[in-house]
Design an enzyme around this catalytic site. Sequence first.
Site, PDB file in Angstrom:
ATOM      1  CB  CYS A 267      -0.881  -0.020   1.252  1.00 45.90           C
ATOM      2  SG  CYS A 267      -1.964   1.414   1.390  1.00 45.90           S
TER       3      CYS A 267
ATOM      4  CG  HIS B  58      -5.601  -2.078  -1.675  1.00 45.82           C
ATOM      5  ND1 HIS B  58      -4.537  -2.733  -1.076  1.00 45.82           N
ATOM      6  CD2 HIS B  58      -5.393  -0.750  -1.451  1.00 45.82           C
ATOM      7  CE1 HIS B  58      -3.734  -1.830  -0.517  1.00 45.82           C
ATOM      8  NE2 HIS B  58      -4.228  -0.618  -0.732  1.00 45.82           N
ATOM      9  CD  GLU B  59      -6.514   1.755  -4.204  1.00 45.67           C
ATOM     10  OE1 GLU B  59      -6.645   2.707  -3.414  1.00 45.67           O
ATOM     11  OE2 GLU B  59      -5.446   1.128  -4.336  1.00 45.67           O
TER      12      GLU B  59
ATOM     13  CG  HIS C 137      -7.262   2.976   0.884  1.00 47.05           C
ATOM     14  ND1 HIS C 137      -6.533   3.198   2.032  1.00 47.05           N
ATOM     15  CD2 HIS C 137      -6.417   2.346   0.030  1.00 47.05           C
ATOM     16  CE1 HIS C 137      -5.307   2.724   1.882  1.00 47.05           C
ATOM     17  NE2 HIS C 137      -5.200   2.192   0.675  1.00 47.05           N
TER      18      HIS C 137
HETATM   19 ZN    ZN Z   1      -3.579   1.273  -0.121  1.00 44.93          ZN
END
Ligand code: ZN
Length: 201
Positions: A126, A168-169, A172
């Site tokens: 990341c 993954h995004e 966030h």
């Molecule tokens: Zn990340």
Amino acid sequence: MSEHDHDHEHDHDHEHEHDEPEEDARAEAEAEARRRFALGQIRQYGDPALRLVAHEVVEFDDDLRRLVDRMTTLMHEAQGVGLAATQVGVLRRLFVFDPDGEGSRVIVNPVVVATKDETATDDEGCLSLQGVRVPVERAVGITLEGKDANGEDVRWELDEYGSRVVQHELDHLDGVLIIDRTDDERRKEALSTLRPRAVLR
Ligand SMILES: [Zn+2]
């Protein structure tokens, strides 16, 4: 997400027109300087913005388009494959991604409309957790609907690596990081890498 995860296909066919080692070395040094400068503008672990839930975007205006441009540049200069707005301290629901190096895409107000049941576990890094790579289980396919920077409908169907990157995004945007999704042992290891840096900030 950082590009180091992109194990398969790491050589980007950089066709150098000149093969002079000095020029290559200079270009590499410049890319590395640019990467570090970009990382300096991306919020790092310990920053509260990374733990907050982002809000829906309501206005598709020039500010939004400028933000998308800035995020796209930062993602590429940081040599990442995805970057969420929360990582630049903006609590709005959008991210940019470029899992295959074929051009950056953006999705605003993403909604998951389909997820494959099958999952796979692979290492992820990341841009906000430098020096950390941990195994994360993700669905191998996902379909997202949302808007582009102009407010037009977009729909992305992603498999394998692309599916991993967007999950993954998406995390966030809800304040979730890869260390939350890995096993206890790897989390402890990751935290011992991150903590000294967090204290020095
Ligand atoms: Zn990340």
